[in-house]
Scaffold this active site. Structure first.
Site, PDB file in Angstrom:
ATOM      1  N   HIS A   1      -4.530  -6.820   4.223  1.00 54.21           N
ATOM      2  CA  HIS A   1      -3.016  -6.459   4.560  1.00 54.21           C
ATOM      3  C   HIS A   1      -2.220  -4.990   3.609  1.00 54.21           C
ATOM      4  CE1 HIS A   1      -2.380  -9.282   7.266  1.00 54.21           C
ATOM      5  NE2 HIS A   1      -2.590 -10.574   6.371  1.00 54.21           N
TER       6      HIS A   1
ATOM      7  N   HIS B   1       3.038  -3.314  -4.009  1.00 53.98           N
ATOM      8  CA  HIS B   1       2.077  -2.954  -2.488  1.00 53.98           C
ATOM      9  C   HIS B   1       2.210  -1.527  -2.501  1.00 53.98           C
ATOM     10  CE1 HIS B   1       5.109  -4.888  -0.926  1.00 53.98           C
ATOM     11  NE2 HIS B   1       4.993  -3.930   0.098  1.00 53.98           N
TER      12      HIS B   1
ATOM     13  N   HIS C   1       1.805   0.726   0.993  1.00 51.12           N
ATOM     14  CA  HIS C   1       1.938   1.384   3.025  1.00 51.12           C
ATOM     15  C   HIS C   1       1.089   2.642   3.122  1.00 51.12           C
ATOM     16  CE1 HIS C   1       3.979  -2.330   3.825  1.00 51.12           C
ATOM     17  NE2 HIS C   1       4.691  -2.110   2.823  1.00 51.12           N
TER      18      HIS C   1
ATOM     19  N   GLU D   1       6.728   3.217   5.670  1.00 52.84           N
ATOM     20  CA  GLU D   1       7.267   2.600   6.449  1.00 52.84           C
ATOM     21  C   GLU D   1       8.755   2.585   6.404  1.00 52.84           C
ATOM     22  OE1 GLU D   1       7.298  -1.799   5.108  1.00 52.84           O
ATOM     23  OE2 GLU D   1       5.408  -1.865   6.502  1.00 52.84           O
TER      24      GLU D   1
ATOM     25  N   HIS E   1       6.077  -0.440  -2.481  1.00 53.96           N
ATOM     26  CA  HIS E   1       6.750  -0.834  -2.852  1.00 53.96           C
ATOM     27  C   HIS E   1       6.693  -2.129  -3.591  1.00 53.96           C
ATOM     28  CE1 HIS E   1       7.136  -1.139   1.796  1.00 53.96           C
ATOM     29  NE2 HIS E   1       8.357  -0.184   1.394  1.00 53.96           N
TER      30      HIS E   1
ATOM     31  N   THR F   1       9.199  -6.738   5.389  1.00 52.57           N
ATOM     32  CA  THR F   1       8.129  -5.760   6.500  1.00 52.57           C
ATOM     33  C   THR F   1       7.559  -6.426   6.728  1.00 52.57           C
ATOM     34  OG1 THR F   1       7.174  -4.430   4.882  1.00 52.57           O
ATOM     35  CG2 THR F   1       9.292  -3.432   5.946  1.00 52.57           C
TER      36      THR F   1
HETATM   37  S1  B30 Z   1       8.094  -5.538   1.676  1.00 50.52           S
HETATM   38  O1  B30 Z   1       7.857  -4.980  -0.170  1.00 50.52           O
HETATM   39  O2  B30 Z   1       8.706  -5.750   2.689  1.00 50.52           O
HETATM   40  N1  B30 Z   1       6.843  -4.745   2.332  1.00 50.52           N
HETATM   41  C1  B30 Z   1       6.301  -9.840   0.156  1.00 50.52           C
HETATM   42  C2  B30 Z   1       7.531  -9.258  -0.117  1.00 50.52           C
HETATM   43  C3  B30 Z   1       7.113  -7.960   0.464  1.00 50.52           C
HETATM   44  C4  B30 Z   1       6.796  -7.140   1.064  1.00 50.52           C
HETATM   45  C5  B30 Z   1       6.479  -8.206   2.072  1.00 50.52           C
HETATM   46  C6  B30 Z   1       5.903  -9.362   1.398  1.00 50.52           C
HETATM   47  C7  B30 Z   1       5.762 -10.907   0.435  1.00 50.52           C
HETATM   48  O3  B30 Z   1       6.248 -11.620  -1.030  1.00 50.52           O
HETATM   49  N2  B30 Z   1       4.885 -11.421   0.757  1.00 50.52           N
HETATM   50  C8  B30 Z   1       4.344 -12.990   0.587  1.00 50.52           C
HETATM   51  C9  B30 Z   1       2.895 -13.186   0.473  1.00 50.52           C
HETATM   52  N3  B30 Z   1       2.819 -12.149  -0.622  1.00 50.52           N
HETATM   53  C10 B30 Z   1       3.008 -12.622  -1.621  1.00 50.52           C
HETATM   54  C11 B30 Z   1       3.366 -11.438  -2.719  1.00 50.52           C
HETATM   55  O4  B30 Z   1       4.351 -11.786  -3.520  1.00 50.52           O
HETATM   56  O5  B30 Z   1       3.654 -10.819  -2.391  1.00 50.52           O
HETATM   57  C12 B30 Z   1       1.414 -12.854  -1.018  1.00 50.52           C
HETATM   58  C13 B30 Z   1      -0.097 -11.926   0.264  1.00 50.52           C
HETATM   59  O6  B30 Z   1       0.555 -10.665   0.343  1.00 50.52           O
HETATM   60  O7  B30 Z   1      -0.743 -12.015   0.438  1.00 50.52           O
HETATM   61 CU1  B30 Z   1       2.083  -9.962  -1.162  1.00 50.52          CU
HETATM   62 ZN    ZN Z   2       5.980  -3.437   1.172  1.00 49.99          ZN
END
Ligand code: B30
Ligand code: ZN
Length: 264
Positions: free
Chosen positions: A66, A93, A95, A105, A118, A202
């Site tokens: 993703h 990470h 986008h 985003e 982010h 998100t």
């Molecule tokens: S965001 O910043 O709103 N795009 C997660 C953290 C931040 C956003 C979205 C998701 C999140 O913690 N997801 C849990 C799953 N993650 C663990 C992680 O620490 O970050 C595993 C994964 O992708 O497969 Cu990301």
């Molecule tokens: Zn994000």
């Protein structure tokens, strides 16, 4: 194995997420920030970074299918920013769109940027799972990234971009080798002004647990470097040939929420 969610297919794209977790909630992210409507709030205060200069040696850069994500070893924190306490740095990470299509985003006055960074933090003493259930459990710092011909071609961003070529497939990871720090990525950023609102993750489950801090002044990235982010990763295998692109969620309604502004 059926894909629970994705960005690029009608069968699993953002329109299908409403049935996943909290994705049909009333305080979702991302949003369009209308600067004229933002409420100045001097109590928010400047940001304090601790440990962001530590080099990224032990940390892994991963293709999650993703996004491209760096999971951080514990140690760095943020405070200030009007946050209710100290938050521990967990991961960061990106986008993006394509090299020539916007991929941020959030938007400012309807304007999207090329990419968005982010930086994810969790309230001290909480696990990520606990934080997802706390309305102020997670603090995400969002930085816009703009494609620029003038931006330096040799900096921490180039170093990180070069690593993107090493993680083409979902599940691939590469250790970062200590050549740069998160602070090194951010030293080209202007953190003196930001917008603040309460929203969600998100991605599914879209937990409404996030204190968002959005810095409106974009970081400039050389376009050769940007191409390494936008054109190196695949959603699954190279053989399946789905480039990981346009991994952004569409804008969500603000509804009755307020956006606050801090200016140093
Ligand atoms: S965001 O910043 O709103 N795009 C997660 C953290 C931040 C956003 C979205 C998701 C999140 O913690 N997801 C849990 C799953 N993650 C663990 C992680 O620490 O970050 C595993 C994964 O992708 O497969 Cu990301
Ligand atoms: Zn994000």
């Amino acid at each position: 194995e059926a894909e629970p969610w994705c960005y690029d297919k009608p069968s699993c794209g953002p329109k299908t997420w409403a049935s996943l977790g909290y994705c049909n909630g009333k305080k979702q992210s991302p949003i369009n920030i209308i600067t004229e409507k933002a409420v100045p709030d001097a109590r928010l205060g400047p940001i304090h970074f601790v440990g962001y200069e530590d080099r990224l040696k032990p940390h892994l850069l991963k293709n999650t299918g993703h996004t491209s994500e760096v999971e951080m070893k514990p140690g760095a924190t943020i405070s200030g920013l009007g946050l209710p306490g100290t938050y521990n740095l967990k991961s960061f990470h990106f986008h993006w769109g394509t090299l020539n299509h916007r991929g941020s985003e959030h938007a400012i006055n309807g304007l999207h940027y090329a990419m968005e960074l982010h930086i994810v933090h969790v309230k001290s003493n909480l696990t990520l799972e606990e934080a997802k259930k706390d309305p102020e459990g997670i603090a995400v710092l969002a930085f816009f990234i703009k494609k620029s011909k003038n931006a330096s071609a040799i900096n921490a961003w180039k170093t990180l971009g070069d690593f993107m070529e090493a993680i083409p497939e979902k599940g691939d990871s590469v250790p970062l080798n200590g050549k740069f720090s998160l602070g090194g990525l951010l030293n080209v950023a202007d953190v003196s002004t930001y917008y603040r609102y309460r929203g969600s993750l998100t991605t599914p489950g879209c937990n409404e647990a996030v204190i968002w801090t959005v810095f409106p002044e974009p970081i400039e990235m050389n376009q050769k470097t940007m191409k390494k982010f936008t054109n190196s990763l695949y959603v699954s295998t190279k053989r399946e040939n789905r480039l990981l692109q346009k991994n952004y969620r569409p804008l969500q309604p603000l509804r009755n929420r307020k956006v606050f502004l801090f200016k140093e």
